[in-house]
Design a protein around this motif. Structure first.
Motif, PDB file in Angstrom:
ATOM      1  N   ILE A 248      10.030  -4.108   5.091  1.00  0.00           N
ATOM      2  CA  ILE A 248      10.081  -4.649   3.729  1.00  0.00           C
ATOM      3  C   ILE A 248       9.796  -3.544   2.717  1.00  0.00           C
ATOM      4  CG2 ILE A 248       8.929  -6.214   2.109  1.00  0.00           C
ATOM      5  CD1 ILE A 248       8.496  -8.141   4.467  1.00  0.00           C
ATOM      6  N   ALA A 249       8.808  -2.707   3.030  1.00  0.00           N
ATOM      7  CA  ALA A 249       8.449  -1.610   2.135  1.00  0.00           C
ATOM      8  C   ALA A 249       9.618  -0.639   1.955  1.00  0.00           C
ATOM      9  CB  ALA A 249       7.223  -0.877   2.674  1.00  0.00           C
ATOM     10  N   ASP A 250      10.308  -0.325   3.059  1.00  0.00           N
ATOM     11  CA  ASP A 250      11.459   0.576   2.985  1.00  0.00           C
ATOM     12  C   ASP A 250      12.558  -0.013   2.102  1.00  0.00           C
ATOM     13  OD1 ASP A 250      10.266   2.450   4.590  1.00  0.00           O
ATOM     14  OD2 ASP A 250      11.258   1.793   6.438  1.00  0.00           O
ATOM     15  N   ASP A 251      12.802  -1.313   2.264  1.00  0.00           N
ATOM     16  CA  ASP A 251      13.859  -1.970   1.487  1.00  0.00           C
ATOM     17  C   ASP A 251      13.501  -2.010  -0.001  1.00  0.00           C
ATOM     18  OD1 ASP A 251      15.170  -4.608   0.284  1.00  0.00           O
ATOM     19  OD2 ASP A 251      16.395  -3.985   1.986  1.00  0.00           O
ATOM     20  N   ALA A 252      12.225  -2.245  -0.299  1.00  0.00           N
ATOM     21  CA  ALA A 252      11.788  -2.369  -1.696  1.00  0.00           C
ATOM     22  C   ALA A 252      11.519  -1.029  -2.368  1.00  0.00           C
ATOM     23  CB  ALA A 252      10.530  -3.235  -1.754  1.00  0.00           C
ATOM     24  N   GLY A 253      11.451   0.016  -1.562  1.00  0.00           N
ATOM     25  CA  GLY A 253      11.153   1.337  -2.125  1.00  0.00           C
ATOM     26  C   GLY A 253       9.717   1.470  -2.588  1.00  0.00           C
ATOM     27  N   LEU A 254       8.811   0.770  -1.894  1.00  0.00           N
ATOM     28  CA  LEU A 254       7.385   0.810  -2.207  1.00  0.00           C
ATOM     29  C   LEU A 254       6.595   1.159  -0.954  1.00  0.00           C
ATOM     30  CD1 LEU A 254       7.093  -2.501  -4.298  1.00  0.00           C
ATOM     31  CD2 LEU A 254       7.155  -0.170  -5.220  1.00  0.00           C
ATOM     32  N   SER A 255       5.352   1.522  -1.136  1.00  0.00           N
ATOM     33  CA  SER A 255       4.484   1.739   0.017  1.00  0.00           C
ATOM     34  C   SER A 255       3.867   0.411   0.441  1.00  0.00           C
ATOM     35  CB  SER A 255       3.358   2.718  -0.345  1.00  0.00           C
ATOM     36  OG  SER A 255       2.446   2.117  -1.266  1.00  0.00           O
ATOM     37  N   ARG A 256       3.346   0.349   1.651  1.00  0.00           N
ATOM     38  CA  ARG A 256       2.695  -0.871   2.116  1.00  0.00           C
ATOM     39  C   ARG A 256       1.514  -1.229   1.222  1.00  0.00           C
ATOM     40  NH1 ARG A 256       1.713  -0.376   8.516  1.00  0.00           N
ATOM     41  NH2 ARG A 256       0.670  -2.341   8.018  1.00  0.00           N
ATOM     42  N   ARG A 257       0.769  -0.208   0.800  1.00  0.00           N
ATOM     43  CA  ARG A 257      -0.396  -0.450  -0.044  1.00  0.00           C
ATOM     44  C   ARG A 257       0.033  -1.050  -1.396  1.00  0.00           C
ATOM     45  NH1 ARG A 257      -5.523   1.440   0.201  1.00  0.00           N
ATOM     46  NH2 ARG A 257      -4.948   2.901   1.859  1.00  0.00           N
ATOM     47  N   GLN A 258       1.131  -0.552  -1.952  1.00  0.00           N
ATOM     48  CA  GLN A 258       1.617  -1.089  -3.230  1.00  0.00           C
ATOM     49  C   GLN A 258       2.020  -2.559  -3.091  1.00  0.00           C
ATOM     50  OE1 GLN A 258       4.613   2.022  -3.819  1.00  0.00           O
ATOM     51  NE2 GLN A 258       3.649   2.546  -5.801  1.00  0.00           N
ATOM     52  N   PHE A 263       1.176  -8.297  -4.239  1.00  0.00           N
ATOM     53  CA  PHE A 263       1.131  -9.696  -3.790  1.00  0.00           C
ATOM     54  C   PHE A 263      -0.227 -10.331  -4.086  1.00  0.00           C
ATOM     55  CE2 PHE A 263       5.240  -9.541  -2.034  1.00  0.00           C
ATOM     56  CZ  PHE A 263       5.593 -10.827  -1.662  1.00  0.00           C
ATOM     57  N   ARG A 264      -1.277  -9.598  -3.925  1.00  0.00           N
ATOM     58  CA  ARG A 264      -2.595 -10.170  -4.222  1.00  0.00           C
ATOM     59  C   ARG A 264      -2.741 -10.417  -5.728  1.00  0.00           C
ATOM     60  NH1 ARG A 264      -5.597 -10.738   0.069  1.00  0.00           N
ATOM     61  NH2 ARG A 264      -5.242  -9.427   1.921  1.00  0.00           N
ATOM     62  N   GLN A 265      -2.099  -9.558  -6.501  1.00  0.00           N
ATOM     63  CA  GLN A 265      -2.164  -9.703  -7.954  1.00  0.00           C
ATOM     64  C   GLN A 265      -1.279 -10.853  -8.443  1.00  0.00           C
ATOM     65  OE1 GLN A 265      -1.585  -6.011 -10.204  1.00  0.00           O
ATOM     66  NE2 GLN A 265      -0.370  -7.150 -11.712  1.00  0.00           N
ATOM     67  N   GLU A 266      -0.046 -10.956  -7.913  1.00  0.00           N
ATOM     68  CA  GLU A 266       0.927 -11.926  -8.408  1.00  0.00           C
ATOM     69  C   GLU A 266       0.885 -13.259  -7.667  1.00  0.00           C
ATOM     70  OE1 GLU A 266       2.930 -11.593 -10.973  1.00  0.00           O
ATOM     71  OE2 GLU A 266       2.571  -9.478 -11.431  1.00  0.00           O
ATOM     72  N   SER A 270      -2.035 -12.167   0.583  1.00  0.00           N
ATOM     73  CA  SER A 270      -1.366 -10.991   1.141  1.00  0.00           C
ATOM     74  C   SER A 270       0.098 -11.293   1.397  1.00  0.00           C
ATOM     75  CB  SER A 270      -2.044 -10.580   2.457  1.00  0.00           C
ATOM     76  OG  SER A 270      -1.756 -11.543   3.466  1.00  0.00           O
ATOM     77  N   PRO A 271       0.959 -10.275   1.478  1.00  0.00           N
ATOM     78  CA  PRO A 271       2.373 -10.521   1.796  1.00  0.00           C
ATOM     79  C   PRO A 271       2.543 -11.172   3.167  1.00  0.00           C
ATOM     80  CG  PRO A 271       1.872  -8.170   1.834  1.00  0.00           C
ATOM     81  CD  PRO A 271       0.698  -8.855   1.221  1.00  0.00           C
ATOM     82  N   ALA A 272       1.713 -10.796   4.130  1.00  0.00           N
ATOM     83  CA  ALA A 272       1.810 -11.397   5.464  1.00  0.00           C
ATOM     84  C   ALA A 272       1.504 -12.892   5.405  1.00  0.00           C
ATOM     85  CB  ALA A 272       0.862 -10.696   6.423  1.00  0.00           C
ATOM     86  N   ARG A 273       0.472 -13.252   4.623  1.00  0.00           N
ATOM     87  CA  ARG A 273       0.116 -14.663   4.501  1.00  0.00           C
ATOM     88  C   ARG A 273       1.228 -15.443   3.795  1.00  0.00           C
ATOM     89  NH1 ARG A 273      -2.686 -18.583   6.977  1.00  0.00           N
ATOM     90  NH2 ARG A 273      -2.964 -20.331   5.523  1.00  0.00           N
TER      91      ARG A 273
END
Length: 341
Positions: A248-258, A263-266, A270-273
């Motif tokens: 997912i991170a590769d597709d979105a062009g973001l790091s896992r941490r980002q 996701f926790r902010q919006e 977590s994204p997994a949850r």
């Protein structure tokens, strides 16, 4: 089209009511045709209502509708002057429990006699049972799409407002029945009449068949961040074979941490949850809308084992998948003629 043709063109329809049919698309379809008649100044569209036994049918709102004919009458009419130009199946919730071989035979015979066959809301389920949607494009309400896709893999089902494939007309329900009827009126009498009917409807535009059924994700979730929306769309498109967070991170062009932080902010989790919850939501639809074994539901929603699926399901919904299905059947048996929620 000449004035003489306009004054003589007629189309007759039979609306076949399945128990617990939804009133909104049924009323919307008939009212659209009624307004067209009023604008034309003559009964270009005529209709009658039918049921299996010719008796009153109760909608999901508990309102009973009297009908004009029985299934036996309609089968007899196919060979005479009362043969309709179009037969439309009207259904709603619990459609997966409706399986009448005589209805299936009637629909096949009607179709083979060049009668257009259609459906409103979940009626595509009945058409598929009759074998009419194999290799055909069709539409069904978004809530029923997962179960329908698993039950009838030969049908090409889309989350569109409606689909017209040859002599087959399927509609997702709700207000989309207006759009499908407007399409029919447009075929018969042209855009001018469609616009006049829309003015009477207080409808500001004619929606195309491919317009979306649901609100855009941005409006539905109340999320503005485009990256989060992109990731959620990716998750929803990969429920049976979940992607890893790295993919997912590769597709979105973001790091896992980002992604974790976004996701926790919006989304407050977590994204997994979040990914797990939308897979379980699909599983819930499959449990109540199909007879798929629990282990097959688990696989269809990306779980490696039935036991892991049951554990996750119970944690979210406070009941097991088997209990979910049992409660659904109990609700069905206690709401045969009353309001269904």
């Amino acid at each position: 089209m000449s004035k003489q043709m306009t004054q003589t063109k007629k189309r007759s329809l039979v609306f076949f009511l399945v128990p617990h049919f939804t009133l909104l698309p049924f009323a919307g379809a008939i009212e659209t045709l009624r307004i067209a008649n009023r604008m034309l100044g003559y009964a270009a569209y005529e209709w009658r209502l039918a049921s299996v036994d010719g008796q009153k049918v109760y909608s999901s709102s508990g309102i009973g509708i009297e009908v004009n004919s029985s299934l036996a009458d309609e089968r007899r009419f196919l060979g005479g002057e009362n043969r309709p130009n179009m037969a439309i199946v009207c259904s709603g919730i619990y459609v997966e429990e409706f399986n009448n071989k005589s209805v299936n035979a009637w629909l096949r015979e009607a179709y083979n006699r060049n009668v257009a066959v259609g459906s409103l809301c979940t009626g595509a389920h009945v058409l598929a049972q009759a074998g009419l949607l194999n290799g055909k494009r069709c539409a069904i309400h978004w809530e029923n799409l997962p179960g329908f896709s698993e039950t009838f893999p030969q049908a090409e089902v889309y989350a569109d407002l409606y689909e017209v494939d040859g002599n087959l007309y399927t509609c997702a329900g709700g207000t989309a029945s207006l759009d499908m009827m407007l399409n029919l009126i447009g075929q018969d009498f042209g855009e001018g009449l469609v616009n006049r009917v829309c003015e009477q409807h207080l409808t500001d535009r004619v929606r195309s068949a491919n317009d979306r059924q649901r609100l855009p994700l941005r409006a539905r979730l109340g999320v503005q961040n485009s990256k989060v929306l992109q990731i959620i769309e990716l998750m929803e498109a990969n429920l049976a074979e979940p992607l890893s967070l790295l993919e997912i991170a590769d597709d979105a062009g973001l790091s896992r941490r980002q992604i974790e932080r976004l996701f926790r902010q919006e989304m407050g989790r977590s994204p997994a949850r979040y990914y797990l919850e939308i897979r379980l939501d699909r599983a819930r639809h499959l449990l109540v809308q199909s007879s798929m074994p629990v282990v097959e539901v688990a696989v269809a929603c990306g779980f490696v084992s039935a036991s892991h699926f049951s554990k996750c399901y119970r944690e979210l919904y406070n009941r097991s998948p088997q209990q979910e299905r049992a409660e659904r059947k109990l609700t069905m048996s206690s709401n045969r003629t009353g309001v269904v929620v």
